[in-house]
Design a protein around this motif. Structure first.
Motif, short mmCIF file in Angstrom:
data_model
loop_
_atom_site.label_atom_id
_atom_site.label_comp_id
_atom_site.label_asym_id
_atom_site.label_seq_id
_atom_site.Cartn_x
_atom_site.Cartn_y
_atom_site.Cartn_z
N LYS A 2 1.32 -0.71 0.31
CA LYS A 2 -0.23 -0.14 -0.20
C LYS A 2 0.84 0.88 -0.30
CE LYS A 2 -0.85 0.57 5.06
NZ LYS A 2 -1.81 1.44 5.60
N ASN A 3 2.09 1.18 0.31
CA ASN A 3 2.77 2.34 0.33
C ASN A 3 4.36 2.17 0.06
OD1 ASN A 3 5.07 1.56 3.23
ND2 ASN A 3 2.56 2.30 3.79
N LYS A 38 0.35 5.37 -8.15
CA LYS A 38 -0.41 5.41 -7.20
C LYS A 38 -0.91 6.75 -7.14
CE LYS A 38 0.22 4.09 -2.50
NZ LYS A 38 0.38 4.53 -1.57
#
Length: 121
Positions: A2-3, A38
């Motif tokens: 996610k990051n 993203k």
């Protein structure tokens, strides 16, 4: 992932799964693509933004590079480090640890020794 922190940790655990040749130009494009996807999808987290805005300057300062506007790929390629992939992964981990303010030596050792080339304890 996610990051950027999770991505770097995943690459650190199984580098050849992500970058089969362990070349930093491939790593650079992989990370850049991750961050672009993203950004395009408006999913950037604070750590992603910090990485994009701060890592190059942080690295330039860390290795006493002649300027802080070059990207990390160029700085490492321009350096005398022998194993450039392991070197940049080490700097990524160090930056993450600083950002997350990890002070527990157990957490630091666990993260550092996840990378296969760092297992000579």
């Amino acid at each position: 992932m996610k990051n950027i922190s999770e991505l770097i940790r995943a690459i650190n655990r199984r580098p050849k799964m992500f970058i089969p040749d362990l070349k930093i130009d491939q790593l650079y494009f992989y990370i850049s693509g991750f961050l672009l996807a993203k950004k395009t999808n408006e999913l950037l987290e604070n750590i992603d933004i910090s990485f994009s805005e701060e890592f190059n300057s942080w690295l330039a300062h860390k290795i006493n590079y002649k300027n802080d506007y070059s990207n990390w790929w160029y700085m490492i390629e321009d350096s005398s480090y022998k194993d450039k992939f392991s070197t940049i992964m080490g700097f990524f981990i160090e930056w993450i640890l600083e950002k997350e303010n990890l002070t527990d030596i157990g957490q630091i050792q666990k993260l550092y020794f996840e990378y296969p080339n760092n297992k000579s304890h």
